[in-house]
Write a protein that holds these residues in place. Sequence first.
Motif, PDB file in Angstrom:
ATOM      1  N   GLU A 100       9.612  30.546 -14.037  1.00  0.00           N
ATOM      2  CA  GLU A 100      10.355  30.961 -12.855  1.00  0.00           C
ATOM      3  C   GLU A 100      11.160  29.797 -12.282  1.00  0.00           C
ATOM      4  OE1 GLU A 100       9.426  32.955  -8.440  1.00  0.00           O
ATOM      5  OE2 GLU A 100       7.841  32.759  -9.957  1.00  0.00           O
ATOM      6  N   LEU A 101      10.551  28.610 -12.245  1.00  0.00           N
ATOM      7  CA  LEU A 101      11.253  27.448 -11.710  1.00  0.00           C
ATOM      8  C   LEU A 101      12.392  27.035 -12.631  1.00  0.00           C
ATOM      9  CD1 LEU A 101      11.572  25.192  -9.661  1.00  0.00           C
ATOM     10  CD2 LEU A 101       9.874  23.874 -10.946  1.00  0.00           C
ATOM     11  N   TYR A 105      15.249  29.299 -12.080  1.00  0.00           N
ATOM     12  CA  TYR A 105      15.888  29.047 -10.785  1.00  0.00           C
ATOM     13  C   TYR A 105      16.788  27.810 -10.863  1.00  0.00           C
ATOM     14  CZ  TYR A 105      16.592  27.743  -5.934  1.00  0.00           C
ATOM     15  OH  TYR A 105      17.159  27.381  -4.744  1.00  0.00           O
ATOM     16  N   ASP A 141      19.956  28.764 -12.795  1.00  0.00           N
ATOM     17  CA  ASP A 141      20.892  29.579 -12.024  1.00  0.00           C
ATOM     18  C   ASP A 141      21.563  28.767 -10.920  1.00  0.00           C
ATOM     19  OD1 ASP A 141      20.192  31.685 -13.629  1.00  0.00           O
ATOM     20  OD2 ASP A 141      18.786  32.572 -12.178  1.00  0.00           O
ATOM     21  N   HIS A 142      20.799  27.896 -10.279  1.00  0.00           N
ATOM     22  CA  HIS A 142      21.352  27.080  -9.197  1.00  0.00           C
ATOM     23  C   HIS A 142      22.424  26.136  -9.733  1.00  0.00           C
ATOM     24  CE1 HIS A 142      21.543  24.467  -5.664  1.00  0.00           C
ATOM     25  NE2 HIS A 142      20.833  25.367  -5.001  1.00  0.00           N
ATOM     26  N   GLU A 169      14.306  23.726  -1.525  1.00  0.00           N
ATOM     27  CA  GLU A 169      14.886  24.971  -2.025  1.00  0.00           C
ATOM     28  C   GLU A 169      14.016  25.561  -3.135  1.00  0.00           C
ATOM     29  OE1 GLU A 169      19.663  24.239  -1.242  1.00  0.00           O
ATOM     30  OE2 GLU A 169      18.701  23.328  -2.998  1.00  0.00           O
ATOM     31  N   MET A 170      13.495  24.714  -4.023  1.00  0.00           N
ATOM     32  CA  MET A 170      12.606  25.190  -5.074  1.00  0.00           C
ATOM     33  C   MET A 170      11.343  25.797  -4.476  1.00  0.00           C
ATOM     34  SD  MET A 170      12.772  22.103  -7.872  1.00  0.00           S
ATOM     35  CE  MET A 170      14.310  21.253  -8.252  1.00  0.00           C
ATOM     36  N   ALA A 213      12.133  29.149  -2.972  1.00  0.00           N
ATOM     37  CA  ALA A 213      12.466  30.136  -3.998  1.00  0.00           C
ATOM     38  C   ALA A 213      11.211  30.667  -4.698  1.00  0.00           C
ATOM     39  CB  ALA A 213      13.418  29.524  -5.014  1.00  0.00           C
ATOM     40  N   LEU A 214      10.203  29.798  -4.853  1.00  0.00           N
ATOM     41  CA  LEU A 214       8.983  30.192  -5.546  1.00  0.00           C
ATOM     42  C   LEU A 214       7.864  30.599  -4.586  1.00  0.00           C
ATOM     43  CD1 LEU A 214      10.547  28.837  -7.889  1.00  0.00           C
ATOM     44  CD2 LEU A 214       8.339  28.029  -8.744  1.00  0.00           C
TER      45      LEU A 214
END
Length: 233
Positions: free
Chosen positions: A8-9, A12, A15-16, A28-29, A32-33
């Motif tokens: 998942e990280l 992310y 995409d970022h 932000e990480m 997001a998680l």
Amino acid sequence: MLTKKQRELLLYIRDHLSHSGVSPSFDEMKDALNLKSKSGIHRLVTALEERGFIRRLAHRARAVEILRLPEDLGPVPQTTNQNPTPDNPLLQSGVQAANQSLSVDETLQLPLYGKIAAGTPIEALNDPASYVDVPTGLIGRGDHYALTVEGDSMIEAGILDGDTVLIQRCDVIENGQIGVAFVDNVEATLKHVRRQSGKIELEPANASYETKVYDAERVQVQGKLVGLLRQYH
């Protein structure tokens, strides 16, 4: 094989980078998680780095470059350099340009395991009592934790009572390095660690204290000193 959170990280971060051209911050990480602290992100980032999926550029906080993705996710995306600096050799790709422009004030949370006696060994570490925010520039790769020094046996090495020392987890250090040593699996101390003919010497940095010598099997190295924090009141 990545864990669910590691995957998942990684997605992310991909995409970022693709959408903004810059790496996400640890905050932000974390958001997001849906994690409670940045220490969890630090562990995930370290795991991804150790598995060869990402790379953190030295001396650059938040500088993350994706090296590869799981086979089912296709090739590593390319990003556009939003802030080109032609005379800087590090900025040869979009990802590197994004990494180079990141903030240098990023911090992460390390578990603080309370006090460790720098004069007399104390009971071994248990669960962390709290966490401490540490600038990423103070530590390198790997897993780290923090301890509060109690005692004066390391004052000649610049380590004072009340200091917070930053420790990189490892079980082997070079002779003479300062490290955390566990004696008989119950007591911890911060000393210069030296191996001599089947013995381990725990040497203080204060002439008022004596070097203690143990059979090698009685001592387990639990990390080496990599940084120090001090508050002035």
